[in-house]
Design a protein around this motif. Sequence first.
Motif: not given
Length: 267
Positions: A122-124, A126-134
């Motif tokens: 979940a950690l990598p 979620y953070n990858l998807e968050s950076m892509e969304a941003q």
Amino acid sequence: MRERLAQLSLRLGPPLGLGLVLGLIGPFGTYDLLPAAARLAYWLAVVSMNWLLADAVLRRVEALAGDRLPAPRLTVPVAGACLAAVPATGVVALANGLSGIGWPGNIAVLFGQVLLLLTAIALPVYNLESMEAQNAARPDPATPEGVSSPHPSSGEKAPQPGVDGLSLFQARLPGPLGGRILCLEMQDHYLVVHHSGGSEMILCRMEDAARELDGLGRRVHRSWWVAADAVIGVEREGQRTLLRLTDDRRVPVGRSFRPDLKAAGWL
């Protein structure tokens, strides 16, 4: 049909790949307990089912508490993993019993193993998807400054997206748009299109829709896109920031999106 197959491959590709890797290396004693074919089938089934389960729980946690939790890039995936680990442990216990490994003698140990695996995933992710969304929410550098301002001056017309992009997005809908687009809400791998005439669900990635509607609005949250001319106010509830739309809907603003929205004059 091609788009549906692409969405399905994006959804199932990572868990199937991870299941294949775990099936080959056989962690948690499965290498010695199961033959190769059974081990591959075991890990492919367990990882795929628990991946989809964790993805649904994680999205729910992010939507309900993403703006309330401190350090959300850490706490949101960890909280989601903890909640998902409860039913996921049941999935693993059932898989162990059916595969011949045997029913777990110590549920607490099994829960710890499942929680460790879900957290590590979940950690990598979620953070990858968050950076892509941003990154997807950032305006095109070539776009003139202020083109997506939610409050154009009285002498200006509201900005409109490119004709080609809008046409592409409208082609995704089952029929003619029943009203003016207000916002898009991500639900799993679907989008709910909220407009002045109602709402409808389509199969589409948020990133694709936001790109096609560029110039008409902005991503304001990992799960929300808002049309500029639909915003009539900004509200705050504790640490949460909400956009109030013309239909009296309140849309949350994600922390990672606030700097860009402030720079654009939305907040």
